[in-house]
Scaffold this motif. Structure first.
Motif, PDB file in Angstrom:
ATOM      1  N   ILE A  66       6.897   5.300   3.272  1.00  0.00           N
ATOM      2  CA  ILE A  66       5.677   4.595   2.862  1.00  0.00           C
ATOM      3  C   ILE A  66       4.810   4.235   4.069  1.00  0.00           C
ATOM      4  N   LEU A  67       5.429   3.937   5.206  1.00  0.00           N
ATOM      5  CA  LEU A  67       4.675   3.650   6.428  1.00  0.00           C
ATOM      6  C   LEU A  67       4.864   4.745   7.476  1.00  0.00           C
ATOM      7  N   ASN A  93       2.371   7.634   8.619  1.00  0.00           N
ATOM      8  CA  ASN A  93       1.176   7.405   9.430  1.00  0.00           C
ATOM      9  C   ASN A  93       1.413   7.863  10.870  1.00  0.00           C
ATOM     10  N   LYS A 102      -1.745   0.639   8.040  1.00  0.00           N
ATOM     11  CA  LYS A 102      -2.797   1.625   8.310  1.00  0.00           C
ATOM     12  C   LYS A 102      -3.839   1.071   9.280  1.00  0.00           C
ATOM     13  N   LYS A 149       2.415  -3.823  -2.682  1.00  0.00           N
ATOM     14  CA  LYS A 149       2.787  -2.533  -2.089  1.00  0.00           C
ATOM     15  C   LYS A 149       1.599  -1.905  -1.372  1.00  0.00           C
ATOM     16  N   ASN A 150       0.447  -1.942  -2.021  1.00  0.00           N
ATOM     17  CA  ASN A 150      -0.765  -1.391  -1.409  1.00  0.00           C
ATOM     18  C   ASN A 150      -1.186  -2.195  -0.182  1.00  0.00           C
ATOM     19  N   TYR A 206       0.803  -3.869   1.809  1.00  0.00           N
ATOM     20  CA  TYR A 206       1.783  -3.545   2.856  1.00  0.00           C
ATOM     21  C   TYR A 206       1.373  -2.261   3.583  1.00  0.00           C
ATOM     22  N   ARG A 207       0.992  -1.272   2.797  1.00  0.00           N
ATOM     23  CA  ARG A 207       0.572   0.010   3.360  1.00  0.00           C
ATOM     24  C   ARG A 207      -0.753  -0.130   4.126  1.00  0.00           C
ATOM     25  N   GLU A 208      -1.686  -0.941   3.587  1.00  0.00           N
ATOM     26  CA  GLU A 208      -3.013  -1.076   4.188  1.00  0.00           C
ATOM     27  C   GLU A 208      -2.945  -1.795   5.541  1.00  0.00           C
ATOM     28  N   TYR A 213       8.535  -7.234   4.265  1.00  0.00           N
ATOM     29  CA  TYR A 213       8.010  -7.278   2.893  1.00  0.00           C
ATOM     30  C   TYR A 213       9.057  -8.016   2.064  1.00  0.00           C
ATOM     31  N   TYR A 240       9.899   2.155  -3.616  1.00  0.00           N
ATOM     32  CA  TYR A 240       9.226   2.271  -2.331  1.00  0.00           C
ATOM     33  C   TYR A 240       9.824   3.459  -1.574  1.00  0.00           C
ATOM     34  N   TRP A 265       5.262   4.242  12.497  1.00  0.00           N
ATOM     35  CA  TRP A 265       6.174   3.271  11.893  1.00  0.00           C
ATOM     36  C   TRP A 265       7.472   3.985  11.526  1.00  0.00           C
TER      37      TRP A 265
END
Length: 732
Positions: free
Chosen positions: A623-624, A627, A719, A711-712, A714-716, A654, A619, A631
C-alpha cells in the motif's frame, strides 16, 4: 587380428582377418536370446535403433583366451549372447542391402573363395551348431536364393539334427525377430544401423589366459589401468572363488546377467548393459548379509567393494532367485510400488531398501510362503517407510551407529511363523513403530476368515494411500472402534471431505473446521503464526484433534451448512469462516493473528505476498511500498499497522480501534537514516503534534471513523512525503 587384453575393439576389428575366428567353446551354453519364451533380441535391436548412430558406445566387457593349438582363434568365454546376436543382425542387414555391403564382417574373402567357407563366428558347443552357422552364413546371409527365413529348414543342407539343436532353433527365431524389427526400414536407415554396429560399438577385451585340464582360469590381471565396472571386476573373482564348490557358477552367473539384461534400463543413454541392475542387486546382497548394525551402517556408506570371499555364490544366487521373483510380482493391489531398480540413482534409496530387504529376508526364511503372505510383509515395511525415518544415523552423544534397515530385517528373523501378524508384539516393543501394531491387531480380528481378512487389508491399504494419512490410519481405527464396516464408513466420509485435489472444496472444509472451535485447529506454528491445514500439516492436525475430528465426521450437515450456521462473532476465526476470499488468497494456508488483526499470507514467507485485514477492510502489503520504494512493506502487531521510510528516519503508524482509526507519524526509530527536513511542517497534512507524554514529538490525525477514509489518508500522507518538497508553500 589378435586381440590384446585391456584394449577396446570395434565389431569390424573383431570380425576380420583371413584366419581369425571367434570360437564359442564347448564350455559355453547354447545361444538362447532368440528363444520364444525369453526373447531378448527385439529389445536389443530396438535399443540399437534408438541409439545415436554418430556416437561411439562401449557395449561392455568380453573375456576370452588364445591357446597354442589355434593361436588365431579366440576362445570366447563371456559376451557370447551379445556377439552372436550382433553377428546375426549383420547377416540380416547384408541380405537386405544386396548381399555385399557387410559380407566382409561375416566371412573373409579368402574363406569364401579359397578355403572351407567358415564364418568369423564359430559355434563349437556341438557339431550341429558349428555346421549350421557355417551353412546359414553362406547360403542365407551371403548368397541369393532363399526368399524367407521359413525356407531355411527346407534346404538340402539343413540336416535333421538341426531340428533338435536349441542353438539352431534360437538363431532361426532371432532371424525372424530381427527381420520383423527391420521390416519397414529404408535402405538408408539399414545402412546407418549397419555402419553404427560395425564402427561405433566398442567392446573391452580381457585375456583370461588359457584352458588346461578342463579347468578355466578366471583371474584377470589389469595391467593397463583401464577401469572396469563393479560387476565386470567381480565376475571372475566370484567364479574363481566358487567354481570348485558350484561347477555351474559361470552359467548361473550368466543366467543372472541375462535376467538383468532383460530388465535393464531402457533410457537411450544406457540401453545396452545389465550392469546397473546387477550392481543395484548386489548392493542389496551386501546389506542383507551384514551381521551387525554397525556393519550395516558402514555398508550403506561404502558401496565400492563386494565381499566376494565372505558371501558365497550360493547365497548370492539364492538371493537372486528371491529378488527376481519379487521383481516380477504385482504389488499394486495394496498400492505399493513395484520393485524396480531406480532410473536416476545408482542404488535404491534407503526407504526402498527398508521395504525390499526385509521382504527378501522373509522369503529366504519362509521359503514356502505364498504370494499373498509375501505381499503382506512387503506392504507392512513399505508402509512404514512412508512415515518413518529409514536413513541410517549416528548418535553424536554416544557415537552409536543406527541402521533402521538392519533393524527391519532383524524383526523378520524374530517372527515366530510366516504370518505377518506374528510381528504384532515385536513391533509393539519398538516405540518408533506405534502405527503398525494397531493395524495388525485390527487385522487379527478377521484372521479366521481369509476373505474378510483380505478385505480389511485392502481397505486399510486404500486409506493408507490417501495423501493426508501417508500410511498412518490409526485415527480412523480409533473412530471406527475396530469395526470393518465403520472403518469403511468413516474413511469414505473423510475421503469425500478431504478431497485434497479440489482446492475450492478444501477451502470450504477449512472454514467448516473453524466452526468447531477446536483447541488445536488451526495449528499454531509459533506465538502468532497459524496454519489452516496443508499437505505438511493435515496429519498432525488430525492427530492433535482426533476426537473432535471424529465428531466432525459424524455431523451429517453439509460443510456449507456448518459455515452458514456459525454465528459466534466473538470467535477470532469468525472473519475466516464468513469471508472466503481470505482462505482463497493463502496458498500455504498460513496467517498471523494479532487479536482482531489478521496477516493473511500468500505463501510461507513475508517475501511473498500478504495482506492485512481488520474487520472487513484489507490492506495490501504494498500500500505504501509501491511509491518508488520509499516505504517498506507494511506489517501489523496487535492493533497497529506500520511502515518505515527507507530514506528518512520516519515511521508511519496506523492504529485500528473499535471506535475508529488514527494515523501517527514519528521519527527516531532509525537514527542512521537522514532526518526528514520538513518534519515540522507535517501539520499542513492535517496532523497535530503532541507536546507531552510518551508520544511527545509525534504527529497524529484526529480519529477517523470510516475505514476507507482512513486508508486513503494513510496512503495520501505517505505520497505527500514522497514528493520530497516543502509541505507549506513558500511565500512569494
Amino acid at each position: 587380428m589378435i586381440l590384446e587384453s585391456g584394449n577396446n575393439y570395434k565389431i569390424c576389428q573383431i570380425f576380420c582377418g583371413d584366419n581369425n575366428k571367434i570360437m564359442i567353446p564347448d564350455l559355453q551354453r547354447d545361444y538362447c536370446w532368440g528363444n520364444p519364451e525369453n526373447n531378448l533380441v527385439k529389445g536389443f535391436v530396438d535399443g540399437l535403433l534408438e541409439m545415436n548412430h554418430n556416437q561411439s558406445i562401449t557395449m561392455g566387457l568380453i573375456y576370452g583366451y588364445y591357446n597354442k593349438y589355434m593361436p588365431e582363434h579366440l576362445q570366447l568365454c563371456d559376451g557370447q549372447q551379445r556377439l552372436t546376436t550382433l553377428f546375426i543382425i549383420i547377416g540380416v542387414l547384408n541380405r537386405k542391402l544386396g548381399f555385399m555391403k557387410y559380407a566382409n564382417l561375416l566371412m573373409s574373402s579368402f574363406e569364401f573363395n579359397c578355403d572351407d567357407q567358415e564364418p568369423y563366428l564359430q559355434y563349437a558347443i556341438r557339431e550341429s551348431s558349428l555346421y549350421f552357422l557355417s551353412d546359414l552364413t553362406v547360403n542365407y546371409f551371403l548368397k541369393k536364393g532363399l526368399e524367407t527365413v521359413e525356407d531355411i529348414s527346407k534346404q538340402p543342407w539343413f540336416l535333421n539334427e538341426y531340428c533338435v539343436d536349441p542353438t539352431v532353433n534360437s538363431i532361426i527365431n532371432a532371424i525372424e525377430t530381427i527381420e520383423c524389427c527391420l521390416e519397414n526400414k529404408s535402405d538408408e536407415e539399414l545402412a546407418s544401423l549397419g555402419d553404427f554396429i560395425s564402427t561405433k560399438l566398442d567392446f573391452l577385451f580381457y585375456d583370461m589366459g588359457n584352458r588346461e585340464n578342463g579347468e578355466e582360469t578366471f583371474v584377470i590381471i589389469n595391467t593397463t589401468g583401464e577401469p572396469l565396472s563393479a560387476t565386470q571386476n567381480l565376475k571372475p573373482l566370484i567364479i574363481e572363488a566358487n567354481h570348485a564348490i558350484v561347477p555351474e557358477v559361470a552359467k548361473l552367473w550368466e543366467e543372472m546377467e541375462t535376467w538383468f539384461w532383460r530388465n535393464r534400463r531402457h533410457e537411450t543413454e544406457y540401453p545396452h548393459t545389465s550392469d546397473e541392475g546387477m550392481d543395484c542387486f548386489l548392493n542389496l546382497v551386501r546389506l542383507l548379509h551384514c551381521d551387525t548394525e554397525e556393519e550395516s551402517y558402514g555398508t550403506i556408506e561404502n558401496t565400492d567393494k563386494f565381499p566376494h570371499k565372505e558371501i558365497s555364490f550360493t547365497e548370492i544366487y539364492d538371493d537372486f532367485l528371491v529378488y527376481s521373483r519379487l521383481y516380477e510380482m504385482d504389488f499394486s493391489e495394496r498400492f505399493d510400488k513395484s520393485i524396480r531398480y531406480p532410473s536416476k540413482q545408482k542404488f535404491y534409496q534407503q526407504d526402498r531398501i527398508y521395504a525390499i530387504l526385509p521382504t527378501i529376508r522373509y522369503c529366504l526364511r519362509f521359503r514356502n510362503a505364498d504370494d499373498e503372505n509375501i505381499k503382506r510383509i512387503y506392504h507392512l515395511f513399505s508402509n512404514m517407510a512412508r512415515y518413518r525415518d529409514t536413513n541410517r544415523y549416528k548418535d553424536n552423544r554416544t557415537g552409536k551407529q543406527y541402521s533402521p534397515i538392519f533393524r527391519a530385517t532383524e524383526m523378520v528373523e524374530m517372527m515366530s511363523d510366516a504370518d505377518c501378524l506374528s510381528l504384532m508384539t515385536i513391533l509393539a516393543d519398538r516405540i518408533e513403530n506405534v502405527e503398525e501394531p494397531i493395524k495388525l491387531k485390527f487385522i487379527s480380528l478377521y484372521k479366521d476368515s481369509p476373505d474378510e481378512r483380505k478385505k480389511v487389508e485392502i481397505l486399510l491399504s486404500e486409506a493408507e494411500n490417501h495423501d493426508v494419512f501417508n500410511g498412518q490410519v490409526g485415527n480412523v481405527i480409533e473412530w471406527c472402534n475396530m469395526d470393518k464396516e465403520m472403518f469403511a464408513h468413516y474413511y469414505y466420509i473423510f475421503a469425500t471431505r478431504w478431497n485434497v485435489g479440489d482446492f475450492e472444496k478444501m477451502d470450504i472444509l477449512r472454514r467448516a473446521l473453524l466452526t468447531r472451535n477446536m483447541e488445536d485447529y488451526p495449528i499454531r506454528l509459533s506465538q502468532h503464526f497459524y496454519n489452516f491445514g496443508n499437505k505438511d500439516t493435515w496429519l498432525n492436525i488430525i492427530k492433535l484433534n482426533s476426537k473432535e475430528i471424529g465428531i466432525f465426521l459424524d455431523d451429517a450437515r453439509s460443510l456449507q451448512s456448518m459455515i452458514d450456521d456459525f454465528e459466534d462473532t466473538n470467535s477470532k476465526w469468525y472473519i475466516f469462516v464468513k469471508k472466503p476470499s481470505l482462505m482463497q488468497f493463502s496458498e500455504y494456508k498460513n496467517a498471523y493473528i494479532y487479536d482482531q488483526v489478521v496477516v493473511d499470507m500468500k505463501k510461507e514467507r513475508t517475501s511473498s505476498d500478504y495482506k492485512i485485514t481488520y474487520q472487513d477492510t484489507a490492506y495490501s502489503k504494498n500500500i505504501l511500498a509501491s511509491n518508488a520504494g520509499k516505504w517498506s512493506w507494511i506489517w501489523a502487531n496487535e492493533n497497529c499497522i506500520w511502515s518505515d521510510n527507507n530514506i528518512y528516519n520516519l515511521t508511519l503508524d496506523y492504529f485500528m480501534r473499535p471506535d475508529g482509526y488514527q494515523i501517527v507519524l514519528w521519527e527516531g526509530k532509525h537514527p542512521n537514516l537522514k532526518t526528514y527536513p520538513y518534519y515540522e511542517q507535517i501539520g499542513a497534512l492535517g496532523l497535530t503534534k503532541i507536546d507531552t507524554g510518551d508520544w511527545a514529538g509525534r504527529w497524529i490525525t484526529p480519529l477517523i471513523t470510516d475505514a476507507n477514509t482512513a486508508k486513503n489518508a494513510y496512503r495520501e500522507i505517505a505520497k505527500r512525503i514522497d514528493e520530497d518538497k516543502p509541505l507549506i508553500p513558500i511565500e512569494q
